[in-house]
Design an enzyme around this catalytic site. Structure first.
Site, PDB file in Angstrom:
ATOM      1  N   SER A   1      90.818 -61.821  -9.013  1.00  0.00           N
ATOM      2  CA  SER A   1      90.216 -62.325  -8.470  1.00  0.00           C
ATOM      3  C   SER A   1      90.379 -63.528  -7.840  1.00  0.00           C
ATOM      4  O   SER A   1      90.036 -64.621  -7.725  1.00  0.00           O
ATOM      5  CB  SER A   1      88.574 -62.138  -8.974  1.00  0.00           C
ATOM      6  OG  SER A   1      88.411 -60.408  -8.291  1.00  0.00           O
TER       7      SER A   1
ATOM      8  N   GLU B   1      90.151 -59.738   1.535  1.00  0.00           N
ATOM      9  CA  GLU B   1      91.027 -61.257   1.173  1.00  0.00           C
ATOM     10  C   GLU B   1      92.378 -60.778   1.671  1.00  0.00           C
ATOM     11  O   GLU B   1      92.715 -60.462   0.030  1.00  0.00           O
ATOM     12  CB  GLU B   1      90.530 -62.281   0.520  1.00  0.00           C
ATOM     13  CG  GLU B   1      88.809 -62.671   1.150  1.00  0.00           C
ATOM     14  CD  GLU B   1      87.794 -63.124  -0.190  1.00  0.00           C
ATOM     15  OE1 GLU B   1      87.209 -64.035   0.245  1.00  0.00           O
ATOM     16  OE2 GLU B   1      88.703 -63.276  -1.032  1.00  0.00           O
TER      17      GLU B   1
ATOM     18  N   ASN C   1      84.628 -66.313  -3.350  1.00  0.00           N
ATOM     19  CA  ASN C   1      84.018 -66.671  -4.418  1.00  0.00           C
ATOM     20  C   ASN C   1      84.123 -68.026  -4.510  1.00  0.00           C
ATOM     21  O   ASN C   1      83.188 -68.903  -5.381  1.00  0.00           O
ATOM     22  CB  ASN C   1      84.847 -65.843  -5.206  1.00  0.00           C
ATOM     23  CG  ASN C   1      85.092 -64.667  -5.873  1.00  0.00           C
ATOM     24  OD1 ASN C   1      83.735 -64.459  -5.854  1.00  0.00           O
ATOM     25  ND2 ASN C   1      85.626 -63.976  -5.899  1.00  0.00           N
TER      26      ASN C   1
ATOM     27  N   HIS D   1      92.100 -58.117  -2.264  1.00  0.00           N
ATOM     28  CA  HIS D   1      91.500 -59.049  -2.977  1.00  0.00           C
ATOM     29  C   HIS D   1      90.157 -57.985  -2.172  1.00  0.00           C
ATOM     30  O   HIS D   1      90.070 -58.248  -1.641  1.00  0.00           O
ATOM     31  CB  HIS D   1      90.684 -60.245  -2.423  1.00  0.00           C
ATOM     32  CG  HIS D   1      90.051 -60.815  -4.113  1.00  0.00           C
ATOM     33  ND1 HIS D   1      87.928 -61.393  -3.511  1.00  0.00           N
ATOM     34  CD2 HIS D   1      89.546 -60.482  -4.935  1.00  0.00           C
ATOM     35  CE1 HIS D   1      87.785 -61.653  -4.960  1.00  0.00           C
ATOM     36  NE2 HIS D   1      88.405 -60.562  -5.931  1.00  0.00           N
TER      37      HIS D   1
HETATM   38  N1  LIG Z   1      84.870 -55.810 -11.073  1.00  0.00           N
HETATM   39  C1  LIG Z   1      84.541 -56.979  -9.409  1.00  0.00           C
HETATM   40  O1  LIG Z   1      83.882 -57.336  -9.092  1.00  0.00           O
HETATM   41  C2  LIG Z   1      85.836 -57.173  -9.354  1.00  0.00           C
HETATM   42  C3  LIG Z   1      86.349 -57.438  -7.740  1.00  0.00           C
HETATM   43  C4  LIG Z   1      87.294 -58.016  -7.346  1.00  0.00           C
HETATM   44  C5  LIG Z   1      88.382 -58.504  -7.792  1.00  0.00           C
HETATM   45  N2  LIG Z   1      88.196 -57.338  -9.496  1.00  0.00           N
HETATM   46  C6  LIG Z   1      89.880 -57.912 -10.001  1.00  0.00           C
HETATM   47  O2  LIG Z   1      90.002 -56.305 -10.118  1.00  0.00           O
HETATM   48  C7  LIG Z   1      90.834 -56.420 -11.367  1.00  0.00           C
HETATM   49  C8  LIG Z   1      90.041 -54.607 -11.952  1.00  0.00           C
HETATM   50  O3  LIG Z   1      89.267 -55.537 -12.275  1.00  0.00           O
HETATM   51  P1  LIG Z   1      87.983 -54.417 -12.853  1.00  0.00           P
HETATM   52  O4  LIG Z   1      86.568 -54.525 -12.686  1.00  0.00           O
HETATM   53  O5  LIG Z   1      88.048 -53.129 -11.811  1.00  0.00           O
HETATM   54  O6  LIG Z   1      88.331 -54.030 -14.532  1.00  0.00           O
HETATM   55  P2  LIG Z   1      87.834 -53.191 -15.140  1.00  0.00           P
HETATM   56  O7  LIG Z   1      87.792 -53.038 -16.594  1.00  0.00           O
HETATM   57  O8  LIG Z   1      87.130 -51.920 -15.173  1.00  0.00           O
HETATM   58  O9  LIG Z   1      89.499 -51.381 -15.343  1.00  0.00           O
HETATM   59  C9  LIG Z   1      90.634 -52.272 -15.685  1.00  0.00           C
HETATM   60  C10 LIG Z   1      91.372 -51.037 -15.901  1.00  0.00           C
HETATM   61  O10 LIG Z   1      92.430 -51.213 -16.575  1.00  0.00           O
HETATM   62  C11 LIG Z   1      93.384 -50.211 -17.000  1.00  0.00           C
HETATM   63  N3  LIG Z   1      94.669 -51.506 -17.533  1.00  0.00           N
HETATM   64  C12 LIG Z   1      94.784 -52.045 -18.666  1.00  0.00           C
HETATM   65  N4  LIG Z   1      95.705 -52.299 -18.877  1.00  0.00           N
HETATM   66  C13 LIG Z   1      96.590 -51.689 -18.016  1.00  0.00           C
HETATM   67  C14 LIG Z   1      97.513 -50.923 -17.680  1.00  0.00           C
HETATM   68  N5  LIG Z   1      99.271 -51.193 -18.730  1.00  0.00           N
HETATM   69  N6  LIG Z   1      98.486 -50.216 -17.232  1.00  0.00           N
HETATM   70  C15 LIG Z   1      97.344 -49.494 -16.295  1.00  0.00           C
HETATM   71  N7  LIG Z   1      95.751 -49.685 -16.386  1.00  0.00           N
HETATM   72  C16 LIG Z   1      95.668 -50.658 -17.377  1.00  0.00           C
HETATM   73  C17 LIG Z   1      92.082 -50.184 -17.987  1.00  0.00           C
HETATM   74  O11 LIG Z   1      91.900 -49.193 -18.976  1.00  0.00           O
HETATM   75  C18 LIG Z   1      90.888 -50.737 -17.194  1.00  0.00           C
HETATM   76  O12 LIG Z   1      90.726 -48.881 -16.707  1.00  0.00           O
HETATM   77  C19 LIG Z   1      91.460 -57.180 -11.430  1.00  0.00           C
HETATM   78  O13 LIG Z   1      92.269 -57.933 -11.738  1.00  0.00           O
HETATM   79  C20 LIG Z   1      89.389 -58.285 -11.121  1.00  0.00           C
HETATM   80  O14 LIG Z   1      89.730 -59.503 -10.991  1.00  0.00           O
HETATM   81  C21 LIG Z   1      87.267 -57.068 -10.553  1.00  0.00           C
END
Ligand SMILES: NC(=O)c1ccc[n+]([C@@H]2O[C@H](COP(=O)([O-])OP(=O)(O)OC[C@H]3O[C@@H](n4cnc5c(N)ncnc54)[C@H](O)[C@@H]3O)[C@@H](O)[C@H]2O)c1
Length: 288
Positions: free
Chosen positions: A122, A155, A194, A143
């Protein structure tokens, strides 16, 4: 990646990765979903099954289509197995530059030479992550928005060295997943959505911190007066206050701009572990 998207790999099976994988599978794409945690993979499959079965109950999806879509997502903890024959890899792990760079370094080694590597970050410029690879022209930001099974937008952000062909592939991949892409030609913090959301939400926090109104009334005002489906505080609880906080912290630290300084009340919630729906309490309380 040549021709249409056939095989997608998603790295990270958290809130975003699980649903990115399922959204693609719903549209006929074979997906490998990888996470280092077996538990996260199990939860991802269970949660996706729940979402699709609710669609079946509502008559919006046939039971056969749901089973086929669930079956198209294959899970693994082995990164090489996940990405070995992928056309496109979408990384969706924790928002940590070091972790993302190290994964991109590995992806560069393990994924086919012509595969596109995308990050769902993000906040992070793709150039900073792509630096860890020898295919900076084939790296791009894709994104997605939470929850991916509901939110239509992607995005697509072009990095300094992203090629036109990679941009076209990312746009086509989003469309193949039945999502609407928009193209952002410069790597700016916060992209489009955002940036606009932060400006409005920061104002809501300023009103709260200044004691102008309570968070419930600010939410009601924004929901009734601006027609947002959720006011800024309810929305924060929904996406996770840690996510909102970290995004602000990153914007503030990288720009030094006072406009992005996180609200002390938001910081206190995060420090107390009150992160919103996922912990049962944020601005509001939730029964589990
Ligand atoms: N949550 C939101 O609203 C949102 C929206 C858009 C983008 N994002 C982006 O998406 C990404 C993930 O966010 P999320 O909310 O899904 O996080 P989350 O914490 O729910 O999930 C992250 C996952 O990554 C896994 N992980 C960590 N290290 C790893 C590795 N080395 N190899 C494989 N898996 C690994 C963890 O086990 C976990 O399951 C971030 O970059 C965030 O900025 C989040």
């Amino acid at each position: 990646m040549t021709g249409p998207l056939r095989r997608l790999a998603v790295v990270g099976a958290g809130s975003m990765g699980a649903q990115i994988a399922q959204q693609a599978a719903l549209h006929g794409i074979d997906v490998r979903l990888q996470d280092t945690s077996e538990e996260q993979l199990r939860k991802a499959v269970e949660s996706n099954r729940g979402h699709l079965l609710r669609r079946v109950e509502k008559g919006r999806l046939t039971a056969e289509a749901a089973e086929a879509a669930i079956g198209r997502v294959r899970t693994t903890t082995d990164l090489a197995e996940a990405v070995g024959d992928a056309d496109l890899v979408i990384e969706a792990v924790f928002e940590d530059l070091g972790v993302k760079r190290s994964i991109f370094g590995e992806l560069d080694r393990l994924a086919p030479r012509d595969a596109v590597l995308a990050s769902n970050s993000s906040t992070m410029a793709i150039s900073k992550i792509a630096d860890a690879t020898d295919r900076r022209d084939r790296c791009v930001s894709m994104h997605f928005f939470y929850p991916v099974l509901v939110m239509d937008l992607v995005e697509v952000v072009r990095g300094r060295e992203t090629s036109d062909q990679t941009v076209e592939k990312a746009l086509a991949a989003a469309r193949a997943m039945d999502r609407t892409p928009v193209l952002i030609n410069k790597e700016i913090d916060g992209f489009i959505v955002n940036r606009i959301l932060h400006a409005a939400t920061q104002e809501a926090y300023r009103l709260l911190d200044a004691g102008v109104a309570g968070f419930e009334d600010i939410d009601i005002a924004v929901e009734k007066g601006l027609n947002w489906p959720l006011g800024p505080f309810r929305l924060g609880d929904f996406s996770g206050l840690d996510v909102t906080y970290k995004a602000r912290r990153h914007m503030f630290d990288s720009t030094g701009d006072e406009r992005y300084r996180p609200s002390p009340q938001l910081e206190a919630k995060v420090k107390a572990g009150k992160l919103g729906r996922k912990t049962g309490e944020g601005w509001y309380k939730y029964s589990q």
